[in-house]
Design an enzyme around this catalytic site. Structure first.
Site, PDB file in Angstrom:
ATOM      1  N   ARG A  46       0.864  -1.178   0.000  1.00  0.00           N
ATOM      2  CA  ARG A  46       0.000   0.000   0.000  1.00  0.00           C
ATOM      3  C   ARG A  46       0.901   1.229   0.000  1.00  0.00           C
ATOM      4  NH1 ARG A  46       2.430   1.795   3.704  1.00  0.00           N
ATOM      5  NH2 ARG A  46       0.922   3.470   3.737  1.00  0.00           N
ATOM      6  N   GLY A  47       0.268   2.410  -0.096  1.00  0.00           N
ATOM      7  CA  GLY A  47       1.039   3.634  -0.277  1.00  0.00           C
ATOM      8  C   GLY A  47       1.093   3.932  -1.769  1.00  0.00           C
ATOM      9  N   ALA A  48       0.745   5.162  -2.142  1.00  0.00           N
ATOM     10  CA  ALA A  48       0.540   5.492  -3.556  1.00  0.00           C
ATOM     11  C   ALA A  48       1.730   5.130  -4.464  1.00  0.00           C
ATOM     12  CB  ALA A  48       0.174   6.964  -3.688  1.00  0.00           C
ATOM     13  N   ARG A  80      -7.416  -0.484  -6.850  1.00  0.00           N
ATOM     14  CA  ARG A  80      -7.730   0.591  -5.889  1.00  0.00           C
ATOM     15  C   ARG A  80      -7.921   1.887  -6.672  1.00  0.00           C
ATOM     16  NH1 ARG A  80      -4.272   1.031  -0.476  1.00  0.00           N
ATOM     17  NH2 ARG A  80      -6.165   2.073   0.235  1.00  0.00           N
ATOM     18  N   GLN A 179      -1.965   2.275   9.920  1.00  0.00           N
ATOM     19  CA  GLN A 179      -0.682   2.334   9.221  1.00  0.00           C
ATOM     20  C   GLN A 179       0.352   3.120  10.032  1.00  0.00           C
ATOM     21  OE1 GLN A 179      -3.665   2.918   7.845  1.00  0.00           O
ATOM     22  NE2 GLN A 179      -3.740   2.436   5.670  1.00  0.00           N
ATOM     23  N   ASP A 220      -2.179  10.882  -2.146  1.00  0.00           N
ATOM     24  CA  ASP A 220      -2.525   9.822  -3.099  1.00  0.00           C
ATOM     25  C   ASP A 220      -2.896  10.383  -4.458  1.00  0.00           C
ATOM     26  OD1 ASP A 220      -2.989   8.556  -0.329  1.00  0.00           O
ATOM     27  OD2 ASP A 220      -2.901   6.885  -1.739  1.00  0.00           O
ATOM     28  N   ASN A 230      -5.507  12.365   0.676  1.00  0.00           N
ATOM     29  CA  ASN A 230      -4.591  11.531   1.465  1.00  0.00           C
ATOM     30  C   ASN A 230      -5.434  10.751   2.470  1.00  0.00           C
ATOM     31  OD1 ASN A 230      -1.854  10.699   2.100  1.00  0.00           O
ATOM     32  ND2 ASN A 230      -2.099  11.779   4.028  1.00  0.00           N
ATOM     33  N   LYS A 231      -4.772   9.944   3.257  1.00  0.00           N
ATOM     34  CA  LYS A 231      -5.444   9.058   4.218  1.00  0.00           C
ATOM     35  C   LYS A 231      -6.503   9.800   5.024  1.00  0.00           C
ATOM     36  CE  LYS A 231      -5.129   5.597   4.454  1.00  0.00           C
ATOM     37  NZ  LYS A 231      -6.163   4.792   3.710  1.00  0.00           N
TER      38      LYS A 231
HETATM   39  O1  MRU Z   1      -4.494   3.137   2.270  1.00  0.00           O
HETATM   40  P1  MRU Z   1      -3.016   3.370   2.124  1.00  0.00           P
HETATM   41  O2  MRU Z   1      -2.212   2.825   3.257  1.00  0.00           O
HETATM   42  O3  MRU Z   1      -2.506   2.932   0.770  1.00  0.00           O
HETATM   43  O4  MRU Z   1      -2.882   4.942   2.179  1.00  0.00           O
HETATM   44  C1  MRU Z   1      -1.612   5.520   2.077  1.00  0.00           C
HETATM   45  C2  MRU Z   1      -1.617   6.991   2.224  1.00  0.00           C
HETATM   46  O5  MRU Z   1      -2.633   7.626   2.397  1.00  0.00           O
HETATM   47  C3  MRU Z   1      -0.283   7.676   2.063  1.00  0.00           C
HETATM   48  O6  MRU Z   1      -0.239   8.832   2.838  1.00  0.00           O
HETATM   49  C4  MRU Z   1      -0.077   8.050   0.592  1.00  0.00           C
HETATM   50  O7  MRU Z   1      -0.331   6.947  -0.239  1.00  0.00           O
HETATM   51  C5  MRU Z   1       1.297   8.530   0.346  1.00  0.00           C
HETATM   52  S1  MRU Z   1       2.517   7.259   0.552  1.00  0.00           S
HETATM   53  C6  MRU Z   1       4.029   7.940   0.188  1.00  0.00           C
END
Ligand code: MRU
Length: 321
Positions: A46-48, A80, A179, A220, A230-231
């Site tokens: 996970r993470g963009a 996603r 996370q 994201d 973002n999250k």
């Molecule tokens: O649901 P996730 O864990 O994929 O969400 C991740 C985030 O919101 C991060 O802040 C974002 O992807 C940036 S990661 C460098």
């Protein structure tokens, strides 16, 4: 040693299964694109930026197997919806207009390598924003686990710490998937960066107490006007930061900027299973049948953002990508 969460080895994609961290460091090996799409959906990775890199390697697997690449790309795109890096990486692979497996793998490796370089540059530019001995608030995991290495917002923290070991990080737990508590805490401990994990609901009080000098978060998807997804919970941090006069920075590589959308209203927000809220570690904590609303992300409007840090440097308002 630098943390890596994804590796191409012996003709297969190896992913560190982030669902089990920090309790178990378990790697899963993928040989087909469909497994990779499922791993993205289920948040093994996970993470963009990491999602984008993983999808590119998924296409390399599809090409090796002689699969229909349009079907593979469509399947990966459906994994996603919010992180634009996924679509950006797949666009890059498709732009090659080839089914040649080694050409596609070479492009995936470039996407991977470039992401690390972009993060190092973001870290360098962002560290200049961090005052001596700063208290830094962050949310989710934006580190090596979420990227090809170093990280975006967490990359800024890493680079700032290398210059000034007296900084302190406050890391939001990041309900419901935690996370922050599970992954960011794990990375910060590995690097001996001083930090405290906090419940998400403690962030505003911490600001009121004068403990936070800046907030830095990842993204994201960033719209042309700077609105940033973002999250979930990021928007609330931005509002609280504005109220307390604290700078709020978004850190992301240019692969996170969606030049096709004017503003944040067009960013698709993922809605996830309500069980992520009602169950904790597999145990039902809400009454059976409890209704939920579980968006994975929110959008911070550009007027709450002090600057956006990319590998190209700092962008100040008014944003116009
Ligand atoms: O649901 P996730 O864990 O994929 O969400 C991740 C985030 O919101 C991060 O802040 C974002 O992807 C940036 S990661 C460098």
């Amino acid at each position: 040693m630098a943390i890596r969460a994804l590796e191409w080895r012996n003709g297969a994609l190896h992913l560190l299964d982030q669902r089990f961290l920090p309790n178990r460091e378990e790697w899963v090996v993928f040989h087909d694109w469909a497994g990779v799409a499922e791993a993205i959906r289920d948040m093994v990775v996970r993470g963009a930026p990491a999602i984008g890199v993983t999808a590119a390697y998924g296409m390399a697997l599809a090409a090796r197997a002689g699969d229909d690449l349009m079907v593979a790309s469509a399947g990966l795109r459906a994994s996603r919806p919010t992180a634009v890096n996924l679509f950006w990486a797949l666009d890059r692979i498709e732009a090659l207009r080839t089914t040649d497996a080694s050409a596609i793998l070479a492009e995936a490796v470039s996407i991977d390598d470039e992401d690390l370089q972009m993060n190092l540059a973001i870290g360098k530019f962002g560290a200049e924003l961090v005052p001596l001995g700063a208290g830094i608030l962050t949310i989710c995991n934006t580190g090596s686990l979420a990227t090809s290495g170093h990280g975006t917002a967490l990359g800024i923290i890493r680079s700032a710490f290398a210059k000034d070991p007296s900084i302190t990080v406050f890391s939001c737990e990041t309900r419901p998937r935690q996370q922050g508590l599970r992954l960011t805490a794990w990375e910060l401990m590995k690097d001996n960066i001083p930090f405290k994990s906090i419940a998400d609901s403690a962030a505003a009080s911490l600001m009121a107490l004068g403990k936070i000098d800046l907030v830095v978060v990842g993204a994201d998807r960033i719209a042309c006007n700077g609105d940033s997804a973002n999250k979930i919970g990021t928007y609330a941090l931005a509002i609280a930061a504005k109220y307390h006069g604290i700078p709020f920075y978004v850190a992301a590589p240019s692969s996170t900027i969606d030049i096709e959308i004017a503003d944040g209203r067009q960013i698709p927000i993922e809605e996830r299973d309500g069980a992520e809220i009602t169950m904790i570690e597999g145990v039902q904590v809400a009454p059976a049948g409890c209704p939920t609303w579980n968006p994975g992300f929110d959008v911070t409007p550009n007027e709450l953002i002090t600057a956006i840090v990319t590998e190209q440097g700092l962008f100040n308002p008014p944003f116009g990508f």
